[in-house]
Scaffold this motif. Structure first.
Motif, PDB file in Angstrom:
ATOM      1  N   GLU A  41     -47.539 -26.990  -9.226  1.00 33.01           N
ATOM      2  CA  GLU A  41     -46.910 -27.201 -10.524  1.00 33.01           C
ATOM      3  C   GLU A  41     -45.882 -26.112 -10.771  1.00 33.01           C
ATOM      4  O   GLU A  41     -46.171 -24.926 -10.713  1.00 33.01           O
ATOM      5  N   GLY A  42     -44.632 -26.545 -11.024  1.00 30.76           N
ATOM      6  CA  GLY A  42     -43.569 -25.590 -11.301  1.00 30.76           C
ATOM      7  C   GLY A  42     -42.710 -26.094 -12.444  1.00 30.76           C
ATOM      8  O   GLY A  42     -43.023 -27.121 -13.064  1.00 30.76           O
ATOM      9  N   LYS A  67     -41.586 -19.724 -11.854  1.00 35.10           N
ATOM     10  CA  LYS A  67     -43.022 -19.514 -11.630  1.00 35.10           C
ATOM     11  C   LYS A  67     -43.640 -20.827 -11.179  1.00 35.10           C
ATOM     12  O   LYS A  67     -43.162 -21.915 -11.523  1.00 35.10           O
ATOM     13  N   ALA A  68     -44.695 -20.743 -10.408  1.00 36.52           N
ATOM     14  CA  ALA A  68     -45.417 -21.955 -10.021  1.00 36.52           C
ATOM     15  C   ALA A  68     -46.903 -21.655  -9.926  1.00 36.52           C
ATOM     16  O   ALA A  68     -47.321 -20.509  -9.756  1.00 36.52           O
ATOM     17  N   VAL A  69     -47.691 -22.719 -10.058  1.00 34.83           N
ATOM     18  CA  VAL A  69     -49.140 -22.612  -9.904  1.00 34.83           C
ATOM     19  C   VAL A  69     -49.532 -23.570  -8.787  1.00 34.83           C
ATOM     20  O   VAL A  69     -49.114 -24.729  -8.777  1.00 34.83           O
ATOM     21  N   ASP A 114     -47.235 -13.937  -5.010  1.00 39.64           N
ATOM     22  CA  ASP A 114     -46.019 -14.753  -5.020  1.00 39.64           C
ATOM     23  C   ASP A 114     -46.097 -15.888  -3.998  1.00 39.64           C
ATOM     24  O   ASP A 114     -46.968 -15.924  -3.125  1.00 39.64           O
ATOM     25  N   ARG A 158     -56.636 -20.865  -6.213  1.00 39.29           N
ATOM     26  CA  ARG A 158     -55.518 -20.994  -7.118  1.00 39.29           C
ATOM     27  C   ARG A 158     -54.553 -19.838  -6.894  1.00 39.29           C
ATOM     28  O   ARG A 158     -54.957 -18.677  -6.834  1.00 39.29           O
ATOM     29  N   GLU A 199     -50.878 -18.196  -8.321  1.00 34.64           N
ATOM     30  CA  GLU A 199     -49.891 -18.274  -9.390  1.00 34.64           C
ATOM     31  C   GLU A 199     -48.905 -17.142  -9.192  1.00 34.64           C
ATOM     32  O   GLU A 199     -49.302 -15.988  -9.076  1.00 34.64           O
ATOM     33  N   ASP A 203     -52.697 -25.269  -6.601  1.00 33.63           N
ATOM     34  CA  ASP A 203     -54.119 -25.514  -6.405  1.00 33.63           C
ATOM     35  C   ASP A 203     -54.303 -25.909  -4.941  1.00 33.63           C
ATOM     36  O   ASP A 203     -53.948 -27.015  -4.533  1.00 33.63           O
TER      37      ASP A 203
END
Ligand code: SF4
Lengths: 166, 419
Positions: A131-132, A120-122, A56, A5, A7, A124
């Motif tokens: 996901e942003g 920001k984004a995550v 980042d 993950r 982030e 997987d």
């Protein structure tokens, strides 16, 4: 995988970002990662090297990493703190180099278009989901062999374990 | 099973009867190459892997060509590291100083690369040797470190794009123009991950140095390799340089291609790639009035003896435009010496040129011809990315040696017809 993950803040770039602008040739008289990181994107994005934080995410358009084979380019990006690069497509030598040094890449046209600089984004990595602020985007799954390289920690470890058997 | 030349060479080196695009293979490497920028990292990786000796002391080739003669202390340290590694390992092919030149000119010249081989280099223009009918591609330093240790590499078998060139070449048009035109057609990622196979009657008539120029720039369309089947021209070239034995591979007539592109060369003019992409091409007649500050003739793309002869023909009895810096870099010491014997160097000197040593020099903005902000150069090199030859606000225009030489005289971009 080492870290599934990620982030962090998004750093966005356009199409055809070549290795000459990722790390200009005049800085190639050293191969120390930390030194290289200081000059990452020196010409087209001054301030990147000082402002980027560990964790980042770099987002780009088509053909990211085209041009010279210098591995100093993904090394500089990785040492600067970037943990994953998302792009529409990657130049092939850059693609190999990044996985070989344990820097994962994801290909996603949707994410490349839908994510904005500074957001920001995550990510997987295993599921290939991003996901942003602009939504949730699927990425092409990382090919098995590349996932093995990332899991081993890069080509060096892979060769030591699998080929040489140490 | 019908296969292309690329598939056949890969299958042979993977010990398999056949391979198909997309297959992941482990292949035996015939030649592994690195230079003074990429070797230090590869040597570090080699050390981390922890084997004592390289897989074959005759097949690991190291060339100091990018920042030599050493441009500063840091470069000198890098070259020293490479030199010491070459000595320790007892490598038979380490080139530096008066024995060295641009790697992709040196290796063919010394007969170190052959048809049918699988060649891996830590330099993106390793694709140059495809012109001899070899599978040859560039990788990064980690890959190369692993190759030095194991003599093997993992590769994905690429789909092949067949490019067929037919028609009659116009005056002043050659391999450089054909490949620039092709890159303009495909775009800088048009051949991404693909093998490019150059064929057709025009290629069969192309001299060896112009074939090298074409294969050299396959990477500029994103290609993995740029291959040309060996023929009489190839054999003639090799006969003068080596007695080593090799195997010749050819594509099956009905092999499957991902795409087939037919190019009629009859309408192609000398091409100029405008900043900042090699695909941004225009015919020289449509270049407009672009004043220039520097002309560079040389590099692994156009540093061959015949390229210098071409440039000298244009420059003979003429002078470079006042204030313009004309820089000529022969690709190897042998080319330098032959050019001297033929009187070509004298022609350059009389035209006001600076003749550099055989090395990469300004091609990658290393040294010996860096551009200031706002300056423009016409170069026979292969890349015109932002800041490639110096300041991020300088510009590089790519062209063939005839156009480069004519532009030097004109002080602006133009072809030999305008003189
Ligand atoms: S001449 Fe230019 S393109 Fe060729 S190997 Fe040297 S730096 Fe690279």
């Amino acid at each position: 995988m080492e870290k599934m993950r990620v982030e962090g803040r998004i750093w966005k770039f356009g199409d055809d970002v070549d290795t000459d602008v990722i790390i200009p040739a005049r800085y190639l008289n050293v191969s120390d990662e930390a030194e290289l990181a200081k000059n990452c994107f020196a010409d087209i994005r001054p301030g990147f090297a000082t402002d980027v934080a560990a964790g980042d995410i770099l987002v780009a358009g088509k053909n990211f990493g085209c041009g010279s084979s210098r591995e100093h380019a993904p090394l500089a990006i990785k040492a600067a703190g970037i943990r994953v690069i998302i792009a529409e497509s990657f130049a092939r030598i850059f693609y190999r180099n990044a996985f070989n040094i344990g820097l994962p890449l994801l290909e996603s046209v949707e994410a490349s278009l839908g994510l904005s600089d500074g957001d920001k984004a995550v990510v997987d990595l295993a599921a290939g989901m991003i996901e942003g602020a602009g939504g949730v985007f699927p990425a092409r799954p990382i090919p098995d062999f590349m996932a093995q390289l990332i899991a081993a920690g890069g080509l060096v470890e892979y060769v030591r374990e699998v080929k040489i058997g140490r | 099973m019908l296969m292309t030349i690329t598939e056949k060479i890969l299958a042979a080196h993977a010990g398999r009867d056949r391979v198909s695009p997309g297959d992941l293979i482990e292949a035996k490497v015939d030649v592994a190459l690195a230079n003074d920028i990429t070797a230090p990292l590869a040597i570090k990786v080699f050390g981390e892997i922890g084997v004592e000796k390289v897989f074959d002391i005759d097949r690991v080739v190291l060339v100091a060509d990018h920042f030599v003669p050493n441009k500063d202390i840091a470069s000198a340290q890098q070259v020293k590291l490479v030199r010491e590694f070459a000595r320790e390992q007892g490598l038979t092919n380490y080139f530096e100083g008066g024995e060295s030149g641009v790697e992709h000119v040196i290796l063919p010249e010394k007969g170190l690369v052959l048809p049918g081989q699988l060649i891996i280099g830590a330099d993106s223009h390793t694709c140059t040797y495809g012109a001899l009918g070899a599978f040859s591609t560039g990788v990064g330093s980690t890959d190369l470190g692993a190759v030095m240790a194991t003599g093997e590499i993992w590769l994905k078998v690429p789909p092949t794009i067949l490019l067929r060139y037919e028609g009659t070449l116009r005056p002043h048009v050659g391999g450089k123009d054909l490949i620039l035109h092709t890159i303009g057609l495909l775009g800088v990622e048009g051949a991404l991950y693909c093998a490019m196979e150059f064929s057709g009657s025009v290629i069969r008539k192309l001299p060896m140095h112009q074939r090298f120029t074409m294969s050299n720039m396959a990477i500029e369309a994103g290609g993995k390799n740029g291959i040309i089947e060996a023929d009489e021209t190839t054999l003639g070239y090799l006969a003068e340089r080596t007695s080593a034995r090799f195997e010749i591979f050819r594509s099956d007539p009905d092999a499957h291609y991902d795409r087939v592109i037919d190019i009629d060369v009859s309408g192609i003019e000398p091409q100029v790639a405008f900043p900042h992409l090699p695909s941004n091409v225009r015919p020289v007649s449509e270049a407009g009035d672009v004043p220039i500050d520097q002309v560079v003739i040389g590099s692994c793309t156009n540093g061959w003896l015949e390229d210098l002869r071409d440039a000298a023909r244009v420059l003979k009895g003429r002078k470079a435009s006042p204030g313009l810096r004309l820089i000529v870099m022969p690709g190897s010491p042998l080319i330098y010496k032959t050019a001297m014997q033929e009187g070509i160097l004298e022609t350059f000197l009389e035209a006001g040129a600076v003749i550099g040593p055989p090395c990469c020099g300004p091609c990658l903005g290393g040294h010996m011809g860096i551009l200031a902000s706002g300056e423009r150069a016409v170069a026979t090199t292969n890349r015109n990315f932002i800041g490639r030859m110096g300041h991020p606000e300088s510009e590089v225009y790519l062209a063939n040696p005839l156009v480069a030489a004519a532009s030097a005289v004109l002080g602006r971009i133009g072809g030999p017809d305008e003189l």
